[in-house]
Design a protein around this motif. Structure first.
Motif, short mmCIF file in Angstrom:
data_model
loop_
_atom_site.label_atom_id
_atom_site.label_comp_id
_atom_site.label_asym_id
_atom_site.label_seq_id
_atom_site.Cartn_x
_atom_site.Cartn_y
_atom_site.Cartn_z
N SER A 1 8.33 3.80 -4.40
CA SER A 1 8.87 3.83 -3.03
C SER A 1 8.39 5.03 -2.23
O SER A 1 8.06 4.90 -1.04
N ASP A 2 8.32 6.19 -2.86
CA ASP A 2 7.88 7.40 -2.15
C ASP A 2 6.43 7.26 -1.70
O ASP A 2 6.06 7.69 -0.58
N ASP B 1 6.25 4.84 1.25
CA ASP B 1 6.66 5.53 2.48
C ASP B 1 5.54 6.44 2.98
O ASP B 1 5.30 6.53 4.19
N CYS B 2 4.86 7.11 2.05
CA CYS B 2 3.79 8.03 2.41
C CYS B 2 2.64 7.29 3.08
O CYS B 2 2.11 7.74 4.11
N LYS C 1 2.70 4.53 4.66
CA LYS C 1 3.12 4.06 5.98
C LYS C 1 3.01 5.19 7.01
O LYS C 1 2.59 4.96 8.15
N ARG C 2 3.36 6.41 6.59
CA ARG C 2 3.22 7.55 7.50
C ARG C 2 1.75 7.80 7.84
O ARG C 2 1.40 8.07 9.00
N THR D 1 4.21 -3.10 9.00
CA THR D 1 3.91 -1.75 9.51
C THR D 1 2.55 -1.73 10.18
O THR D 1 2.37 -1.16 11.27
#
Length: 243
Positions: A59-60, A63-64, A66-67, A204
């Motif tokens: 998950s981390d 998220d990364c 996507k940033r 995204t």
């Protein structure tokens, strides 16, 4: 001119044990329809089904990435496909022979060499290496090096370790501006129960970028559940006859 390509294989985000990964299908590139049938059989077997269902996502790291994607120019061209083999043509559409290519490949596999001389999803990078003045970074899954024996201190493994990043943090820190983004689902290496999470990454991308080419039905979840339901009675009968 330097051109940077960000290539993402969704199988990078798998959170799985080495045992689960070793139980996966053979890794040969197949159509979505055939790979769905193959995965459906994996969910049938008790032990195999447990291993397959145990696979989650990092998950981390999701998220990364996507940033990182949301920091890119909205005019950056994007392609989303099932197989990584299409990255080869995608690169050629963006990077000319006179350009210097800088490729960041986020992937469970290195995709550099295999036993096939013809272009495929497992060797497309080697074909690019022959054609471009090229720099390569492989962002590897936490179990990739051990899984493929690249953690051993052998001469042939040292070149791999020189290009490896163990997570996306340094890529995010460097704040690269990419000239193209490629994403693939790798159906034969991604259990279908994770398709909805892949689709969130597609969302995204679709929300941020202006030019996104998607393979037909790539955002459609694979129907791996109806087949096991139909086959389960026959499978149970076979198991009882073998006892």
């Amino acid at each position: 001119m330097i051109k940077r390509i960000f290539s993402i294989d969704f199988d990078y985000f798998l959170q799985a044990t080495k045992e689960a990964l070793k139980s996966f299908p053979d890794g040969i590139d197949r159509s979505t329809e055939l790979s769905t049938l193959i995965w459906a059989s994996h969910y049938l077997d008790g032990k195999q089904g447990t291993l397959t269902r145990s696979v989650g996502v990092l998950s981390d790291e999701l998220d990364c990435i996507k940033r990182i994607l949301q920091k890119q120019s909205s005019d950056c061209p994007v392609m989303i496909a099932q197989s990584h083999v299409h990255a080869y043509d995608f690169v050629h559409d963006i990077v000319s022979e006179d350009d210097e290519l800088r490729l960041v490949n986020v992937d469970m596999h290195h995709d550099i060499v295999n036993d096939n001389e013809k272009l495929d999803c497992g060797n497309w990078i080697s074909h690019l290496l022959k054609e471009y003045n090229m720099g390569l970074t492989w962002v590897a899954n936490p179990v990739s090096l051990e899984m493929f024996g690249l953690d051993k201190d052998r001469k042939e493994n040292r070149a791999f370790r020189g290009i490896v990043q163990k997570n996306l943090s340094k890529i995010e820190e460097k704040n690269y501006a990419f000239d193209g983004v490629f994403l693939c689902r790798s159906d034969i290496w991604t259990p279908p129960h994770l398709d909805s999470i892949f689709h969130s990454l597609c969302d995204t991308i679709a929300d941020h970028f202006n030019s996104v080419v998607m393979e037909q039905d790539i955002r459609k979840c694979r129907d791996y559940e109806s087949v096991p339901k139909e086959l389960q009675p026959a499978y149970d009968k076979y198991q009882s006859e073998m006892e």
